[in-house]
Write an enzyme that holds these catalytic residues in place. Structure first.
Site, PDB file in Angstrom:
ATOM      1  N   LYS A   1      -6.974 -10.578  -7.905  1.00 45.54           N
ATOM      2  CA  LYS A   1      -8.231 -10.776  -7.105  1.00 45.54           C
ATOM      3  C   LYS A   1      -9.181  -9.399  -7.601  1.00 45.54           C
ATOM      4  CE  LYS A   1      -8.225  -8.573  -2.540  1.00 45.54           C
ATOM      5  NZ  LYS A   1      -8.373  -8.439  -1.259  1.00 45.54           N
TER       6      LYS A   1
ATOM      7  N   LYS B   1       0.739  -1.241  -0.005  1.00 43.03           N
ATOM      8  CA  LYS B   1      -0.016   0.011  -0.113  1.00 43.03           C
ATOM      9  C   LYS B   1       0.857   1.386   0.048  1.00 43.03           C
ATOM     10  CE  LYS B   1      -4.221  -1.809   1.889  1.00 43.03           C
ATOM     11  NZ  LYS B   1      -5.281  -1.903   2.727  1.00 43.03           N
TER      12      LYS B   1
ATOM     13  N   LYS C   1     -12.601  -3.775  -5.145  1.00 45.36           N
ATOM     14  CA  LYS C   1     -13.315  -2.299  -5.051  1.00 45.36           C
ATOM     15  C   LYS C   1     -12.584  -1.547  -5.656  1.00 45.36           C
ATOM     16  CE  LYS C   1     -14.362  -3.041  -0.496  1.00 45.36           C
ATOM     17  NZ  LYS C   1     -13.124  -2.496  -0.039  1.00 45.36           N
TER      18      LYS C   1
HETATM   19  N1  AQP Z   1     -11.854 -10.939  -4.799  1.00 44.72           N
HETATM   20  C1  AQP Z   1     -12.330 -11.447  -3.602  1.00 44.72           C
HETATM   21  N2  AQP Z   1     -12.353 -12.769  -3.466  1.00 44.72           N
HETATM   22  C2  AQP Z   1     -12.730 -13.132  -2.167  1.00 44.72           C
HETATM   23  N3  AQP Z   1     -12.849 -12.564  -1.080  1.00 44.72           N
HETATM   24  C3  AQP Z   1     -12.601 -11.226  -1.086  1.00 44.72           C
HETATM   25  N4  AQP Z   1     -12.537 -10.268  -0.070  1.00 44.72           N
HETATM   26  C4  AQP Z   1     -12.337  -9.183  -0.842  1.00 44.72           C
HETATM   27  N5  AQP Z   1     -12.079  -9.309  -1.953  1.00 44.72           N
HETATM   28  C5  AQP Z   1     -12.215 -10.281  -2.504  1.00 44.72           C
HETATM   29  C6  AQP Z   1     -12.988 -10.342   1.114  1.00 44.72           C
HETATM   30  O1  AQP Z   1     -13.574  -9.300   1.560  1.00 44.72           O
HETATM   31  C7  AQP Z   1     -13.343  -9.129   2.997  1.00 44.72           C
HETATM   32  C8  AQP Z   1     -13.017  -7.619   3.275  1.00 44.72           C
HETATM   33  O2  AQP Z   1     -12.226  -7.095   2.291  1.00 44.72           O
HETATM   34  P1  AQP Z   1     -11.727  -5.445   2.519  1.00 44.72           P
HETATM   35  O3  AQP Z   1     -12.562  -4.549   1.461  1.00 44.72           O
HETATM   36  O4  AQP Z   1     -11.841  -5.010   3.847  1.00 44.72           O
HETATM   37  O5  AQP Z   1     -10.296  -5.488   1.991  1.00 44.72           O
HETATM   38  P2  AQP Z   1      -9.597  -6.192   0.705  1.00 44.72           P
HETATM   39  O6  AQP Z   1      -9.462  -7.383   0.880  1.00 44.72           O
HETATM   40  O7  AQP Z   1      -8.642  -5.247   0.337  1.00 44.72           O
HETATM   41  O8  AQP Z   1     -10.647  -5.943  -0.630  1.00 44.72           O
HETATM   42  P3  AQP Z   1     -10.691  -4.883  -1.779  1.00 44.72           P
HETATM   43  O9  AQP Z   1     -11.813  -5.010  -2.451  1.00 44.72           O
HETATM   44  O10 AQP Z   1      -9.359  -5.218  -2.433  1.00 44.72           O
HETATM   45  O11 AQP Z   1     -10.415  -3.643  -1.157  1.00 44.72           O
HETATM   46  P4  AQP Z   1      -9.901  -2.359  -1.818  1.00 44.72           P
HETATM   47  O12 AQP Z   1      -9.746  -2.192  -2.995  1.00 44.72           O
HETATM   48  O13 AQP Z   1     -10.702  -1.096  -0.991  1.00 44.72           O
HETATM   49  O14 AQP Z   1      -8.394  -2.338  -1.200  1.00 44.72           O
HETATM   50  C9  AQP Z   1     -12.150  -9.870   3.312  1.00 44.72           C
HETATM   51  O15 AQP Z   1     -12.466 -11.173   4.126  1.00 44.72           O
HETATM   52  C10 AQP Z   1     -11.433 -10.232   2.059  1.00 44.72           C
HETATM   53  O16 AQP Z   1     -10.750 -11.556   2.017  1.00 44.72           O
END
Ligand code: AQP
Length: 337
Positions: free
Chosen positions: A200, A117, A203
């Site tokens: 993956k 990050k 968001k």
């Molecule tokens: N693509 C994914 N497949 C399976 N599980 C996922 N999670 C997120 N993306 C996937 C699960 O969602 C929970 C919380 O995620 P988060 O938003 O707190 O953080 P993250 O994992 O960093 O998700 P993003 O979407 O990638 O967020 P941004 O874009 O904001 O950094 C977790 O349980 C995660 O495993």
């Protein structure tokens, strides 16, 4: 019947950094719904974690409310679980400060997510990107959490939480903190980006066409699946190394229908990628449509959502305050009755 107090505490949250994706739904929320009755469950929208990246205030508020509405619409029962917004419980930041005084610079610098990050943040890296694992540790320790459902990429943070909790238990008594464990769900769906299926689904992906958002219209969902990256072969089989795109579509179907991958593949004997894409879109639309509709109703109406959030905040604060008092007594602050 087992009461809440006999059950193990489980806690999880999602950052409302943008609209929730199909990845958040299949990888987290759907699993929460599945396990909510087996645990004393705490589910939250972690808006204070979202603050480590610049947020538009109007969008952040909207996304936070929509996230909670999606949890409910997907089947999280606010009567059984403690459902809340992190910033409604001031004890998270309060405990985070104490943990800031017990976590070490060296261990925080080793966090992979910090390295990733901070690399994206350019030269002005917010201090929060470095210290947020301690806020996450506070989230967990505040509720005497036993289990934390996390994706593989977050297990390092749970390890850090355990290390700090053990350090403080060594200093102030073995029952200062409950030592939590990471809980990797049995059915761990990992949803990949539709355009770059080796990453993956996220968001905050640069190209939104690779992510399915819970709030996407059926037409958008269909369009995104039609454009999904596949490969130059024609056979529908599962191989995440050489056929990540096709494998992702099969996994999405399997996560929604609960069929095995082999059963999904069997339905495509003699069919083409076009069929697989279209039918995956239809299965996703069927799953998300009622959630989307109910979530939007809750957000538009607001009275019920506000009531649920108020009750969730009160329940969370009550537990959090007990922990804060216990910790403050142990570490030597003056605690008023
Ligand atoms: N693509 C994914 N497949 C399976 N599980 C996922 N999670 C997120 N993306 C996937 C699960 O969602 C929970 C919380 O995620 P988060 O938003 O707190 O953080 P993250 O994992 O960093 O998700 P993003 O979407 O990638 O967020 P941004 O874009 O904001 O950094 C977790 O349980 C995660 O495993």
């Amino acid at each position: 019947m087992t009461s809440r107090v006999d059950k193990k505490v489980i806690l999880s949250g999602i950052q409302p950094t943008n609209k929730l994706t199909l990845g958040n739904y299949l990888g987290a929320i759907k699993n929460w719904v599945r396990i909510q009755n087996d645990y004393d469950a705490y589910f939250m929208a972690v808006d204070q974690h979202a603050m480590t990246a610049r947020q538009d205030p109007i969008e952040l508020r909207k996304n936070t409310l929509f996230s909670i509405a999606c949890y409910i619409a997907a089947g999280i029962d606010p009567e059984r679980c403690v459902l809340f917004v992190q910033s409604h419980v001031h004890q998270h930041s309060q405990l985070a400060w104490t943990l800031n005084c017990f976590g070490y610079m060296g261990e925080l610098s080793r966090m992979i997510q910090y390295k990733e990050k901070s690399a994206k943040s350019g030269t002005n890296i917010p201090v929060g990107i470095f210290t947020y694992p301690l806020l996450m540790a506070a989230d967990i320790l505040l509720y005497d959490t036993h289990l934390v459902p996390v994706g593989e990429d977050q297990t390092q943070h749970v390890e850090l939480t355990r290390d700090i909790a053990e350090r403080m238990n060594g200093l102030y008594g073995p029952d200062t903190f409950v030592i939590p464990k990471a809980h990797i769900p049995k059915v761990a769906a990992r949803v990949m980006d539709l355009l770059t299926p080796t990453s993956k689904m996220s968001k905050s992906a640069v190209n939104e066409n690779g992510s399915i958002f819970i709030s996407d219209t059926p037409a958008d969902i269909e369009k995104k699946f039609k454009r999904a990256t596949t490969d130059s072969e024609t056979t529908i089989r599962f191989d995440s190394e050489t056929k990540p795109g096709v494998s992702n579509l099969l996994s999405i179907q399997s996560a929604i229908t609960s069929e095995s991958i082999a059963e999904v593949i069997a339905r495509y004997d003699g069919k083409q990628y076009g069929h697989l894409k279209l039918e995956t879109a239809q299965i996703v639309i069927k799953e998300l449509s009622p959630i989307q509709k109910r979530a939007q109703e809750l957000v538009d109406e607001r009275t019920e959502l506000n009531r649920i959030l108020r009750i969730g905040a009160e329940k969370a604060q009550a537990h959090a305050e007990r922990t804060i008092k216990r910790i403050h007594e142990r570490i030597g602050y003056v605690v008023l009755d």
